[in-house]
Write an enzyme that holds these catalytic residues in place. Structure first.
Site, PDB file in Angstrom:
ATOM      1  N   PRO A 225      -3.062  -5.030   0.211  1.00  0.00           N
ATOM      2  CA  PRO A 225      -4.020  -6.053   0.654  1.00  0.00           C
ATOM      3  C   PRO A 225      -5.093  -6.322  -0.397  1.00  0.00           C
ATOM      4  O   PRO A 225      -5.642  -5.397  -0.980  1.00  0.00           O
ATOM      5  CB  PRO A 225      -4.629  -5.472   1.923  1.00  0.00           C
ATOM      6  CG  PRO A 225      -4.082  -4.111   2.088  1.00  0.00           C
ATOM      7  CD  PRO A 225      -3.124  -3.815   0.996  1.00  0.00           C
ATOM      8  N   GLU A 226      -5.358  -7.579  -0.646  1.00  0.00           N
ATOM      9  CA  GLU A 226      -6.484  -7.955  -1.506  1.00  0.00           C
ATOM     10  C   GLU A 226      -7.584  -8.544  -0.619  1.00  0.00           C
ATOM     11  O   GLU A 226      -7.460  -8.569   0.601  1.00  0.00           O
ATOM     12  CB  GLU A 226      -6.022  -8.950  -2.581  1.00  0.00           C
ATOM     13  CG  GLU A 226      -5.137  -8.280  -3.638  1.00  0.00           C
ATOM     14  CD  GLU A 226      -5.226  -8.978  -5.002  1.00  0.00           C
ATOM     15  OE1 GLU A 226      -6.242  -9.638  -5.278  1.00  0.00           O
ATOM     16  OE2 GLU A 226      -4.266  -8.867  -5.770  1.00  0.00           O
TER      17      GLU A 226
ATOM     18  N   HIS B 215       3.268   6.320  12.268  1.00  0.00           N
ATOM     19  CA  HIS B 215       2.163   6.375  11.307  1.00  0.00           C
ATOM     20  C   HIS B 215       0.836   5.886  11.880  1.00  0.00           C
ATOM     21  O   HIS B 215      -0.039   5.469  11.145  1.00  0.00           O
ATOM     22  CB  HIS B 215       2.543   5.602  10.045  1.00  0.00           C
ATOM     23  CG  HIS B 215       3.784   6.123   9.393  1.00  0.00           C
ATOM     24  ND1 HIS B 215       3.815   7.356   8.769  1.00  0.00           N
ATOM     25  CD2 HIS B 215       5.025   5.627   9.299  1.00  0.00           C
ATOM     26  CE1 HIS B 215       5.042   7.571   8.296  1.00  0.00           C
ATOM     27  NE2 HIS B 215       5.798   6.536   8.614  1.00  0.00           N
TER      28      HIS B 215
END
Ligand code: ZN
Length: 285
Positions: free
Chosen positions: A2-3, A100
């Site tokens: 992710p940016e 997770h």
């Protein structure tokens, strides 16, 4: 990975779910991710109300009514899942636990926010809200690229005299916070500046073009994330990833999209990372 636009999209998706709401139960299922979680994290989150959900660089900041801020980073593979809530037009059933799911926050009103991170490069920490600039992950970060503190004058001063590629300066988090490889490649293309150019050779006029291009590529990506939230992604409660269309990133060998250019996108490796650019309209450095 992710940016900034993805993190901003997550923030915008989570805000209506968590802002103003109390965490009635916090389930912390492991001792940490990339780093250990803070001591007694579940206990310190339980009963706290989220007063605001902000973003700094690629960090989500949830200000809590007890005076602490929950800092969250999605790392390489982190996802935030919303369930048990009505968000926009979509109702999400309470999610069944997945492998997770590391941190599960249940909010008053029935919403559940789950941090799922298969590769565990993500992070969470609790820190006094009034002292966030001193946190090791936030200390020394440069101005936000979409904020008023970042402008052509600031960038020109940071480029001046430096015998390093302009791309490296833009990736330096002390110069401007939150830019990663993808959006730096895209912004350099939009501004018509080669990633191979030396910083000292970038003119003030080009620095101004770069600032405008950086803001535009980020704004477009955030807009695309917002559309994605409205359309389909939000339907399954998963926030943060959406289809992009990039002009140069990952387009090696394909035609340049600058009208009348006729160039072919090239890939050079700089400091171990791919720089996608057009040698015709951006020049060769
Ligand atoms: Zn071109």
């Amino acid at each position: 990975m992710p940016e900034l636009p993805e993190v901003e999209t997550v923030r915008r998706g989570l805000e209506p779910v968590v802002a103003g709401r109390m965490i009635v139960q916090a389930d912390v299922r492991r001792a940490g991710l990339r780093w250990p979680f803070p001591e007694r994290m579940a206990e310190r989150l339980t009963g706290r109300r989220v007063e605001a959900l902000r973003r700094r660089s690629k960090y989500l900041l949830a200000d809590l009514d007890g005076g602490d801020t929950l800092i969250a980073h999605l790392g390489m593979s982190g996802r935030m899942l919303v369930s048990g809530a009505m968000v926009g037009a979509f109702h999400h059933a309470l999610a069944a636990p997945e492998k997770h799911d590391h941190v599960v926050l249940d909010f008053e009103g029935g919403a559940r926010v789950t941090l799922n991170d298969a590769r565990r490069f993500g992070a969470m920490d609790l820190w006094p809200t009034g002292d966030l600039e001193a946190h090791r992950l936030l200390a020394g970060l440069g101005p936000e690229p979409l904020g008023n503190a970042f402008d052509a004058g600031v960038l020109t001063r940071r480029l001046k005299g430096r015998v390093t590629p302009v791309k490296a300066v833009l990736l330096d988090q002390k110069v401007v916070a939150g830019l990663g490889n993808i959006y730096v490649c895209e912004a350099l293309w939009r501004a018509g500046v080669s990633p191979l150019r030396l910083a000292r050779d970038v003119s003030p006029r080009e620095a101004e073009d770069l600032v405008i291009a950086i803001r535009a590529v980020l704004a477009d990506a955030i807009e695309a994330g917002g559309s994605s939230l409205r359309d389909h992604r939000q339907a399954d409660g998963e926030l943060g990833y959406f289809q992009h269309s990039f002009a140069v990133y990952s387009r090696e060998g394909e035609p340049c999209r600058t009208s009348g250019c006729g160039g072919t996108i090239a890939r050079d490796v700089q400091s171990g990372r791919s720089s996608f650019h057009c040698p015709v309209c951006q020049g060769r450095g």
